[in-house]
Design a protein around this motif. Structure first.
Motif, PDB file in Angstrom:
ATOM      1  N   ILE A   7       0.874  -1.173   0.000  1.00  0.00           N
ATOM      2  CA  ILE A   7       0.000   0.000   0.000  1.00  0.00           C
ATOM      3  C   ILE A   7       0.912   1.223   0.000  1.00  0.00           C
ATOM      4  O   ILE A   7       1.582   1.522   0.993  1.00  0.00           O
ATOM      5  CB  ILE A   7      -0.952   0.006   1.224  1.00  0.00           C
ATOM      6  N   GLU A   8       0.982   1.883  -1.115  1.00  0.00           N
ATOM      7  CA  GLU A   8       1.976   2.955  -1.337  1.00  0.00           C
ATOM      8  C   GLU A   8       1.466   3.849  -2.460  1.00  0.00           C
ATOM      9  O   GLU A   8       1.133   3.349  -3.532  1.00  0.00           O
ATOM     10  CB  GLU A   8       3.313   2.294  -1.716  1.00  0.00           C
ATOM     11  N   ASP A   9       1.396   5.172  -2.201  1.00  0.00           N
ATOM     12  CA  ASP A   9       0.849   6.058  -3.235  1.00  0.00           C
ATOM     13  C   ASP A   9       1.893   6.606  -4.204  1.00  0.00           C
ATOM     14  O   ASP A   9       1.553   7.187  -5.217  1.00  0.00           O
ATOM     15  CB  ASP A   9       0.042   7.200  -2.603  1.00  0.00           C
ATOM     16  N   GLU A  10       3.179   6.442  -3.878  1.00  0.00           N
ATOM     17  CA  GLU A  10       4.208   6.881  -4.834  1.00  0.00           C
ATOM     18  C   GLU A  10       4.500   5.721  -5.768  1.00  0.00           C
ATOM     19  O   GLU A  10       5.130   4.729  -5.381  1.00  0.00           O
ATOM     20  CB  GLU A  10       5.478   7.291  -4.096  1.00  0.00           C
ATOM     21  N   VAL A  11       4.023   5.890  -7.002  1.00  0.00           N
ATOM     22  CA  VAL A  11       4.082   4.790  -7.966  1.00  0.00           C
ATOM     23  C   VAL A  11       5.504   4.259  -8.173  1.00  0.00           C
ATOM     24  O   VAL A  11       5.716   3.048  -8.219  1.00  0.00           O
ATOM     25  CB  VAL A  11       3.457   5.227  -9.314  1.00  0.00           C
ATOM     26  N   LEU A  51       3.502  -1.202   4.096  1.00  0.00           N
ATOM     27  CA  LEU A  51       2.590  -0.091   4.294  1.00  0.00           C
ATOM     28  C   LEU A  51       3.320   1.244   4.365  1.00  0.00           C
ATOM     29  O   LEU A  51       4.257   1.417   5.151  1.00  0.00           O
ATOM     30  CB  LEU A  51       1.860  -0.365   5.624  1.00  0.00           C
ATOM     31  N   ASP A  52       2.855   2.183   3.557  1.00  0.00           N
ATOM     32  CA  ASP A  52       3.323   3.569   3.636  1.00  0.00           C
ATOM     33  C   ASP A  52       2.467   4.246   4.717  1.00  0.00           C
ATOM     34  O   ASP A  52       1.400   3.741   5.075  1.00  0.00           O
ATOM     35  CB  ASP A  52       3.087   4.214   2.262  1.00  0.00           C
ATOM     36  N   LEU A  53       2.945   5.376   5.257  1.00  0.00           N
ATOM     37  CA  LEU A  53       2.133   6.044   6.292  1.00  0.00           C
ATOM     38  C   LEU A  53       1.293   7.184   5.721  1.00  0.00           C
ATOM     39  O   LEU A  53       0.115   7.317   6.040  1.00  0.00           O
ATOM     40  CB  LEU A  53       3.028   6.574   7.416  1.00  0.00           C
ATOM     41  N   MET A  54       1.911   8.029   4.889  1.00  0.00           N
ATOM     42  CA  MET A  54       1.167   9.166   4.341  1.00  0.00           C
ATOM     43  C   MET A  54       0.504   8.750   3.033  1.00  0.00           C
ATOM     44  O   MET A  54       1.177   8.577   2.013  1.00  0.00           O
ATOM     45  CB  MET A  54       2.113  10.357   4.157  1.00  0.00           C
ATOM     46  N   LEU A  55      -0.799   8.568   3.127  1.00  0.00           N
ATOM     47  CA  LEU A  55      -1.552   8.020   2.002  1.00  0.00           C
ATOM     48  C   LEU A  55      -2.863   8.772   1.818  1.00  0.00           C
ATOM     49  O   LEU A  55      -3.435   9.270   2.795  1.00  0.00           O
ATOM     50  CB  LEU A  55      -1.916   6.554   2.292  1.00  0.00           C
ATOM     51  N   THR A 100      12.778   3.388   6.947  1.00  0.00           N
ATOM     52  CA  THR A 100      12.590   4.760   6.480  1.00  0.00           C
ATOM     53  C   THR A 100      13.086   4.903   5.044  1.00  0.00           C
ATOM     54  O   THR A 100      14.023   4.217   4.621  1.00  0.00           O
ATOM     55  CB  THR A 100      13.327   5.766   7.389  1.00  0.00           C
ATOM     56  N   LYS A 101      12.432   5.782   4.325  1.00  0.00           N
ATOM     57  CA  LYS A 101      12.818   6.091   2.945  1.00  0.00           C
ATOM     58  C   LYS A 101      13.916   7.144   2.981  1.00  0.00           C
ATOM     59  O   LYS A 101      13.844   8.042   3.815  1.00  0.00           O
ATOM     60  CB  LYS A 101      11.609   6.645   2.183  1.00  0.00           C
ATOM     61  N   PRO A 102      14.894   7.105   2.093  1.00  0.00           N
ATOM     62  CA  PRO A 102      15.070   6.054   1.085  1.00  0.00           C
ATOM     63  C   PRO A 102      15.592   4.771   1.723  1.00  0.00           C
ATOM     64  O   PRO A 102      16.336   4.826   2.694  1.00  0.00           O
ATOM     65  CB  PRO A 102      16.107   6.661   0.140  1.00  0.00           C
TER      66      PRO A 102
HETATM   67 CA    CA Z   1       3.022   8.430   0.734  1.00  0.00          CA
END
Ligand code: CA
Length: 229
Positions: A7-11, A51-55, A100-102
């Motif tokens: 689940i991640e909004d950055e393609v 899972l991403d957090l900011m979605l 954490t990203k990256p």
């Molecule tokens: Ca995000």
């Protein structure tokens, strides 16, 4: 093969995660929206969630809590939020890991592998557990054929055990003495239904605090016996 939900909004990030996980033999599904992801994770058949957090739709913390309410599959948070407090909060919501990203994709793959095998061991261990019925202070271990009352082991004959286990595995159901005789003694071709009464009495002496006012095996007058749940 494990089924993994990302689940991640950055393609670009979602694709990167997907490529690496597919290369290591996993089946991967992508979801770019929070609410949709929560729905998929709770109702779908996945072995692990990334899972991403900011979605959009729903944030990762809420998704994590929703998954935990119904499933114990591993959840790995991969987020741009670097603060210790975010990490602590995420793990507090029931996530198993936090990156954490990256991030290094091969490290993600390694952690996925570790969490999947830990989870397999956990589920495997549960599967091997004994078949046990526990009601109030009474513990009946069918696998080991042992009975404990408030932690104290009581010795049971084969028939006493079979009768108690049969009643306890059909709680709140009334059986006549004929039913019970057929169930427990039929193969022996000896004895009669009075045997049932005698055995009930012996079982009560072992498990009941007060045999004239039994807590577990009730007498239903004119009908038979019932194990009270
Ligand atoms: Ca995000």
């Amino acid at each position: 093969m494990s089924r993994i939900l990302i689940i991640e909004d950055e393609v670009a990030i979602a694709d990167l995660e997907k490529d690496y996980l597919e290369m290591s033999g996993h089946k991967v599904e992508l979801c770019f929206d929070g609410a949709e992801g929560a729905e998929l994770a709770t109702n779908g058949d996945f072995n692990l969630v990334i899972l991403d957090l900011m979605l959009p739709g729903m944030d990762g913390y809420d998704i994590c809590r929703k998954i935990r309410a119904v499933k114990d599959i591993p959840i790995i948070i991969v987020s741009a939020k670097k603060e210790e407090i975010d990490k602590i909060y995420g793990l507090g919501m029931g996530a198993d890991d936090y990156m954490t990203k990256p991030f290094s994709p091969s490290e993600l793959v390694a952690r996925v592998k570790a969490h999947l095998s830990r989870y397999d061991r956990l589920v495997g261990a549960n599967r091997e557990q004994n078949d046990v019925i526990e009601i109030r202070g009474l513990r009946i271990d069918k696998t080991a054929r042992r009975v404990f009352v408030d932690g104290e082991e009581k010795s049971f004959t084969t028939k006493e055990f079979d009768l108690l286990y049969f009643l306890a595995s059909h709680p709140n159901k009334v059986f006549t003495r004929e039913d019970l005789f057929k169930e427990i003694w039929a193969q022996d071709m000896v004895g009669d239904i009075a045997t049932v009464t005698v055995h009930i009495k012996k079982i009560r002496e072992k498990i009941e605090t007060n045999t004239s006012n039994p807590d577990y095996i009730e007498t239903i007058w004119g009908v038979g016996y019932r194990f009270r749940m």
